[in-house]
Design an enzyme around this catalytic site. Structure first.
Site, short mmCIF file in Angstrom:
data_model
loop_
_atom_site.label_atom_id
_atom_site.label_comp_id
_atom_site.label_asym_id
_atom_site.label_seq_id
_atom_site.Cartn_x
_atom_site.Cartn_y
_atom_site.Cartn_z
N GLY A 53 -4.03 86.12 98.23
CA GLY A 53 -4.32 85.09 97.23
C GLY A 53 -4.82 85.73 95.94
N CYS A 54 -4.77 84.96 94.87
CA CYS A 54 -5.15 85.50 93.57
C CYS A 54 -6.65 85.81 93.51
CB CYS A 54 -4.75 84.51 92.47
SG CYS A 54 -5.30 82.81 92.72
N TYR A 55 -7.47 84.82 93.87
CA TYR A 55 -8.91 85.07 93.85
C TYR A 55 -9.30 86.18 94.81
CZ TYR A 55 -9.91 80.67 91.24
OH TYR A 55 -10.00 79.68 90.30
#
Lengths: 350, 350, 350, 350
Positions: D153-155
């Site tokens: 995921g990005c975060y």
């Protein structure tokens, strides 16, 4: 395997200098070996631009601008203000270095016109005749053999490419052309002025510089050649709250009847073998984001039978096609490379 | 002490409804007592708009739109799409309620023209003659006695106010007018469409709707009256990556010689006793931020002797002067209040 | 009918000065009669700020700052940098003028702490004891009787209002508080710096000033008083690409068990009779746009049972509640007016 | 000369699909030969994305997603929502195609944890053990031999890369970690929702999803492995009015004394041979613009002796390093190419 072409950059601290640094990172046949700046000499490029950290280009040390130092380059880009460029351009050419000048100094063929609009003396008018206006869609052959390229202004690039097919084909009246141009804020440069602060530009929109923007004579010179007659345009500029991008909405009056198909064919024929200008399908209009970071010029065409007008929408990225990207196209050409070598074809979306 | 005027608002979920709620908070002579929405009925206004928390207006419960319910209002604002407004407008007038209609339904005097441009049938054309076009600088007296106000469109407001002095005085040619208009994104409404997403609008700029934007006949109707002759304009629209604001750049050709002083005097005279239109000092150009959140229309004038053109720059806030603020000006007038009562005079800067 | 209160403003060219001008336009009991600026003296205010064209305030002529000239004012706002404020504040008080100082000069009770964080000598420390910290939710009574108000900093306003109920009630641990604050670009001031240009701020986000932002001692001073114990916080700041707005995300650890209902009740009780702080309903979180242009402080509460944390979200407009709006609240109070007189209650949306 | 690797893309209409298309244009060893979309099948890619006009990729026709059709690809990217990915991933692997899944379906090792946080049944949990978490700085060797990559995921990418050196070296307490993360609007996807409209996002800032964002278990899983102990974090997310970019401000408490030199050395050692993570020089802080459009993760370090905290600033481009760019890094690795082949190293500035 061919040798890497050595390039120099005079003036690395402005947005056009920064853009050229960005573009050179991915160029496999050309390398930036010298960068200069009066104010930042002595720093590594990555100190100035942290986005170059851990990249080889970031290690390059900025030097004072000096023609002798630059003489070992094959080609030098001048990303300095007008008037500052003319002397160093001449020195470099004398030293056998090819020059792509991003300033206005060699764009205007006529010394008196230059001096009237720019309010400075042109001390190297001897080179005006030799300098080639670096719009490859119009002057490809001359560019390939040139020593000195006058890289076009951002607004003129979008305006001239938008008007060229219609004027060449004689489709429109020449005494009734209005160019309503809008540019992103990077066009205003990187100078520390209150008017360019985030809080003064964001969430707002305004016209500026009316009605005597300095790009006017450059546009008139080139479109007059295309039309074969002297043209005076109404050219007007606006400031967009975006980083990059120019959209020019160009109003013309058709000589004959309003026929979108015919107009569209004229445009697609004109740019058939020039893939960096994209005439959009009928019904589509350009958006600045579709050309962001690229050298594309996107052109949309609207014919209005109610007013018998042809409205031409022409979009470019002012820093890339409108400055450093076109400079690199020109440098590629004068160095014998493909026009689009090293240039990004994909805009960043969103 | 006079009684508080009771106002209703049909359609509170769009940006014009939201803007009207904002404006009513500070109005001391008028109170919003009914707000309606098909989709949000039953909620308190503060549930929909958290910015109304702890304000009395936030406690107001949204109801279904119903003319009978609204009959106890003195004035009702219709902030609904065209076609939706015409029937409820008629019902309210029959019930003795004054109506300010923000839709296009009663702006076009001619039924056939309306139907041609809006592609719907006008079922209450009987009211077209009575409806007053709510541009106070042109129709002050008629507005004060009206039952039904056709509140002008945002683009027409800026275009007509920009052209009115020049056309009334016969300064410019009438067959060569180009309006290049640019609007903030709130003009596109609050509908959930991919094209209106932040990531599609931010950092970009485009033209849209060329060359047949529906505001064209509205502009042509009013400027033709001002000029005393039928005018066909080239009217073209662009989307700005800002929330609010319209700047129209209007290109005209002067009949006589280019004399900025004379033109400027014509404009300042025309708007001398109309303080909500500000003709800027010579040399100043409007910026959308200077009118943000207000009902001001700022006009800048440029004369270009090279092309003998008069270029008129006209800036408004599309939601305020271009919609809800002007609606409130009209409501003030038909209720016997001062035109600017309750209206903010200061833009938020920055 | 009561007399109009005469106000002066020292420092009209920055964003806080500009904001105060905006707010004063609609104030019916107070009038700006003197504005000063070293750099712009001699101009009319409308020359500097075109948005004041055709408004009476725009006709006011800017003068050089001079305590004698300002002595006929009832209250003077100092919108100048720290250190510049202290002497003129003292002179004005001696002349019988009430002062609301927007700089940091009188916010820190302890001379040594001020001098350590601001790196200048405090030459009027004699007034530190008398100065009242102008956060009305905490010091209402003292403010009403004050001669000299130390108007709170923008970040401290949002942080202290966010923490006050929890610390007063002893809900959270005092040795583990983290404030992650984000501010719009107007907080950086109107100075012409490259780092504040549109093209450097737009489309980006960064932290700055870590870990020693000068608002730290101000926050610690006030929250220590509330908690009754010395608190050291981790306070960290970020720059948002928006004009206005601060959101502080405040991380605390609950002493007892995680009970959102109880925490929420503590907050609504604390601010029950303080309508300019809005504790949002459970489940709602603040957004900077909901307070834009207003003096509201919106507070949202999140309890995380997984980590036993209370997370407090506190939003203000940095220029309005965080500076000029709060200054006007304080001026209202020291002049015997209602706290919210003349202040906008409605944010501009969108 | 080696053969071109054939790639497929399931889900081309979202921002991650669009980003992958952008990146593939310049990849000389891999070619996108199939793109699918349920809603847009039948169109050419350039019809959907005008920025692909006149580029070969623009001619590719979008098809319905179908594993059989994709079986001739060497590698397939899944840019579809969680739950939609799991079955087609399994089918493709069975057909001998390597899969890079950009959804969350194979990121969480534990079926029950996945189902608790994502509220759907995991029907292909048999593949969870085989799937490799595609963070190359941590799992390079396993990725090179994998058939199925769970693209992070990005975060989590920004958080884990930010914390990895400190946790691996045992520098910080593990029970007091706060991650305050901020993301650009493209992270919210391309769905047509009112909350994502330009006028709702621009000029504003808010927190959202507190305190149970679905990226929490992914972060906790990976940092627990790094620390060798179970960690519970406070992870909180905010929406920035920018297109792209994540900045995570990570608060930790140092176990030993505050020594920036030592911490910085730990970080530069950890990432010494991993050039796509850039530990910034001491005193420099990351900005999202410096990584825009690239796969760099920029890390800045702040040590605060007052609170004995280590504050880690970690910036990535959420669409590039946080999604499609990292997916391409992984695809490069599983296909035997260099990790950075075809990837842009230069952000677009400004």
């Amino acid at each position: 395997m061919s040798q890497i072409i050595k390039a120099g950059l005079v003036g690395v601290t402005g947005y056009t200098g920064m853009e050229l640094a960005r573009l050179m990172i991915h160029h496999s046949s050309m390398e930036l070996v010298r960068v200069t700046s009066r104010s930042e000499a002595g720093k590594k490029l990555a100190d100035l631009y942290p986005f170059l950290n851990r990249l080889p280009l970031g290690e390059l040390v900025i030097t004072q601008p000096d023609a002798a130092d630059l003489a070992d380059c094959d080609v030098v880009f001048l990303a300095v203000p007008h008037k500052t460029a003319m002397e160093i351009a001449a020195e470099l050419i004398e030293a056998g270095v090819k020059v792509v000048d991003l300033s206005a100094d060699f764009r205007i063929n006529d010394k008196a016109t230059y001096e009237a609009w720019y309010q400075v003396e042109h001390t190297r008018a001897d080179l005006l005749k030799e300098a080639v206006y670096g719009l490859p869609e119009l002057y490809l052959d001359r560019i390939m053999g040139a020593r000195l390229i006058a890289n076009p202004g951002c607004y003129p690039t979008s305006s001239i490419l938008g008007l060229a097919p219609a004027l060449s084909a004689g489709l429109v009246e020449t005494d009734n052309i209005v160019i309503d141009a809008k540019s992103g804020a990077s066009g205003a440069g990187r100078g520390a002025k209150v008017g360019n602060l985030f809080c003064e530009v964001a969430d707002s929109f305004k016209a500026y510089g009316l009605p005597t923007h300095r790009h006017t004579p450059e546009i008139e010179q080139e479109i007059s050649k295309l039309a074969g007659t002297e043209i005076t345009v109404s050219f007007n500029t606006h400031l967009l709250p975006i980083d990059r991008g120019i959209l020019s909405t160009i109003y013309t009056r058709l000589k004959g009847e309003a026929d979108l198909d015919a107009v569209h064919r004229t445009y697609t024929d004109f740019y058939a073998d020039k893939p960096l200008v994209r005439v959009l399908p009928k019904g589509q209009l350009p958006e600045t984001r579709f050309v962001r970071g690229t050298v594309f010029c996107d052109i949309g065409l609207v014919v209005d039978p109610r007013t018998n007008r042809l409205i031409i929408l022409s979009a470019i990225d002012n820093l890339c096609r409108g400055a450093s990207g076109q400079a690199l196209m020109n440098a590629n050409l004068i160095c014998g490379l493909d026009i689009d070598e090293g240039l990004p074809m994909a805009p960043m979306m969103p």
